[in-house]
Design an enzyme around this catalytic site. Structure first.
Site, mmCIF file in Angstrom:
data_model
loop_
_atom_site.group_PDB
_atom_site.id
_atom_site.type_symbol
_atom_site.label_atom_id
_atom_site.label_comp_id
_atom_site.label_asym_id
_atom_site.label_seq_id
_atom_site.Cartn_x
_atom_site.Cartn_y
_atom_site.Cartn_z
ATOM 1 N N CYS A 178 -11.859 24.143 16.536
ATOM 2 C CA CYS A 178 -11.726 22.684 16.609
ATOM 3 C C CYS A 178 -10.870 22.363 17.820
ATOM 4 O O CYS A 178 -9.718 22.814 17.927
ATOM 5 C CB CYS A 178 -11.100 22.127 15.341
ATOM 6 S SG CYS A 178 -10.756 20.354 15.423
ATOM 7 N N TYR A 304 6.582 1.348 1.418
ATOM 8 C CA TYR A 304 5.665 2.486 1.582
ATOM 9 C C TYR A 304 6.414 3.567 2.359
ATOM 10 O O TYR A 304 5.990 4.023 3.419
ATOM 11 C CB TYR A 304 4.382 2.086 2.313
ATOM 12 C CG TYR A 304 3.696 0.853 1.761
ATOM 13 C CD1 TYR A 304 2.812 0.951 0.697
ATOM 14 C CD2 TYR A 304 3.931 -0.400 2.312
ATOM 15 C CE1 TYR A 304 2.163 -0.178 0.192
ATOM 16 C CE2 TYR A 304 3.299 -1.532 1.811
ATOM 17 C CZ TYR A 304 2.423 -1.421 0.752
ATOM 18 O OH TYR A 304 1.802 -2.547 0.263
ATOM 19 N N GLU A 328 8.302 3.706 -2.711
ATOM 20 C CA GLU A 328 7.133 4.565 -2.542
ATOM 21 C C GLU A 328 6.501 4.840 -3.907
ATOM 22 O O GLU A 328 7.216 5.065 -4.892
ATOM 23 C CB GLU A 328 7.539 5.883 -1.872
ATOM 24 C CG GLU A 328 6.470 6.950 -1.813
ATOM 25 C CD GLU A 328 5.197 6.513 -1.104
ATOM 26 O OE1 GLU A 328 4.108 6.778 -1.632
ATOM 27 O OE2 GLU A 328 5.316 5.887 -0.031
ATOM 28 N N ASP A 383 4.962 -0.002 6.265
ATOM 29 C CA ASP A 383 4.084 1.081 6.729
ATOM 30 C C ASP A 383 3.039 1.377 5.655
ATOM 31 O O ASP A 383 3.055 2.440 5.025
ATOM 32 C CB ASP A 383 4.925 2.329 7.044
ATOM 33 C CG ASP A 383 4.107 3.457 7.653
ATOM 34 O OD1 ASP A 383 2.945 3.206 8.033
ATOM 35 O OD2 ASP A 383 4.618 4.585 7.734
ATOM 36 N N CYS A 410 -2.215 1.905 10.897
ATOM 37 C CA CYS A 410 -3.207 2.845 11.414
ATOM 38 C C CYS A 410 -4.596 2.233 11.425
ATOM 39 O O CYS A 410 -5.559 2.897 11.835
ATOM 40 C CB CYS A 410 -3.212 4.134 10.585
ATOM 41 S SG CYS A 410 -3.594 3.876 8.840
#
Length: 455
Positions: A178, A304, A328, A383, A410
């Site tokens: 990879c 988070y 969390e 996050d 993200c």
């Protein structure tokens, strides 16, 4: 460390194979338009949108439909013949990149400079569409575009060979290497053997330590194989996605790896969340702290919070006259965070940072509970997972009137949607940085600064 209710998340059901439709296999000639959110470019054919992978803006290509029905408003396709190439096109450096092959990388056919530009255009487009903001986005390069991924989960084909799934498919493409995997992943040697009866093999190569781990997940009814490796490695048994159980079981070695970031050592158990790019923890922490500028005595929220990556530097910045609330849901991540933040033997208070309160629970539940939440927060780190935080969380955070919110994202679509929610609650996007922490793929990491709107 607080533990409200006992919340266990069941495993998500396996996504069904997409229904291909009666247009599959049809070849059409199209002129390719701008990049879309998902690793493709958008073209038009007889009024219908076509999402074309392995193409670049401005190209003329023959695209073969991979998903779509004659009644659908859009089709998915692969560019199988390039009639007029973009100046940004390059030969894919990996032999497994291309139509019908590995679905892990989306942009290997584009020069690296073009990849950064395309990702910036996607983020800007999502902000324009969902948050009604017109802003240029520059994606920052972070290290080499190859050999960066420190955590790789391989699928296993029916013969026991390791590989990766095709795009939007359960079919496995066997690979011998990879291009984006780190050297630490390669040295474990998982690709050099067969894994019959296994579902997935995850290789973890820690950054800053020599810790290596293999998470081996057998298919239901199969036994764990004997695992020998080219280097010292911990072996963990994963749980099949077809069950409603989560977590991993230690077979031998440590049940965690030690990661090094921010000058500290972090414990991350099994397949627990940690950034896969070796530079990401430091890069993101620096951006978050630069945006928030936490001060002595501040009240800070880390939502988070994972294994405590942002909570620790926040605690150092606000000092013993301040306070940090870290929240969390994942139980093992909370246990790791307790270790990383100095909670000894399940103690209620951290020996290193007594002013840190660590809560196990969903952000949505905890942030709605006045028993846990302060009346006011000065700074907030948000996050969330790929799906984003959502309206209720954004509005509740705004109600605490922080002077600054750092949103780590993200997914640009989720970020843009939540920026719009914050705008409704009186907060505006004042700064944005985007980092290429997933080179060759469609993914991009953003850190956004939200501050009270000027009235």
């Amino acid at each position: 460390m607080k533990r409200p209710a006992d919340r266990r998340r069941s495993a998500a059901p396996t996504a069904p194979e997409p229904s291909p439709g009666d247009a599959v296999g049809l070849r059409i000639e199209v002129e390719v338009g701008p990049p879309g959110h998902g690793g493709f470019c958008v073209a038009r054919h007889e009024g219908r949108a076509v999402f074309v992978r392995h193409a670049l803006p401005g190209e003329r290509v023959v695209a073969e439909v991979t998903e779509g029905d004659s009644k659908d408003s859009f089709w998915r396709a692969d560019a199988v013949e390039i009639l007029q190439a973009s100046e940004d096109r390059v030969p894919a450096p990996c032999e497994y990149a291309g139509p019908g092959l590995c679905g892990g990388c989306d942009w290997q056919h584009a020069s690296y400079e073009a990849q950064l530009r395309l990702k910036g255009e996607v983020v800007a487009d999502q902000l324009r569409r969902l948050a009604k903001l017109d802003r240029e986005v520059v994606v920052e390069e972070v290290g080499s575009p190859f050999g960066w991924r420190t955590r790789v989960q391989f699928a296993v084909d029916p013969d026991g060979s390791l590989g990766f799934r095709k795009h939007r498919s359960h079919e496995v493409v066997p690979v011998e290497e990879c291009a984006i995997a780190s050297s630490g992943v390669d040295e474990v040697g998982a690709l050099a053997r067969d894994w019959p009866g296994m579902e997935t093999i995850e290789v973890i190569a820690a950054t800053g330590s020599a810790d290596r781990a293999l998470v081996v997940t057998p298919k239901r009814g199969e036994q764990m194989p004997y695992v020998g490796a080219d280097v010292k490695v911990s072996v963990l048994r994963g749980v099949s996605r077809h069950t409603h159980v989560s977590g991993v079981q230690r077979i031998h070695g440590r049940p965690y790896v030690r990661e090094v970031a921010e000058g500290r050592t972090w414990r991350v158990s099994g397949s627990g969340f940690w950034q896969v790019h070796p530079a990401a923890p430091d890069v993101l922490t620096e951006a978050v702290l630069d945006f928030l500028k936490p001060e002595d005595g501040d009240v800070a929220l880390d939502l988070y919070s994972g294994v405590g990556l942002f909570a620790a530097p926040l605690a150092e910045a606000v000092g013993e006259s301040g306070a940090v609330l870290a929240v969390e849901l994942d139980r093992q991540a909370v246990r790791d965070a307790a270790h990383n933040l100095g909670f000894v033997d399940d103690a209620e208070e951290s020996a290193e940072f007594p002013w840190v309160d660590l809560v196990e629970g969903s952000v949505e539940d905890v942030i709605a509970d006045t028993g846990y939440l302060p009346d006011h927060a000065d700074v907030v780190v948000l996050d969330p997972p790929r799906a984003g935080a959502g309206r209720d969380v954004c509005v509740r955070i705004a109600g605490l009137t922080p002077r600054a919110v750092a949103y780590v994202a993200c997914d640009p679509a989720s970020l843009a949607r939540d920026v719009a929610y914050f705008a409704e609650a009186g907060y505006e996007l004042t700064e944005l940085r985007a980092f290429d922490l997933f080179p060759m793929t469609r993914h991009v990491e953003c850190v956004a600064l939200l501050e009270p709107a000027q009235r």
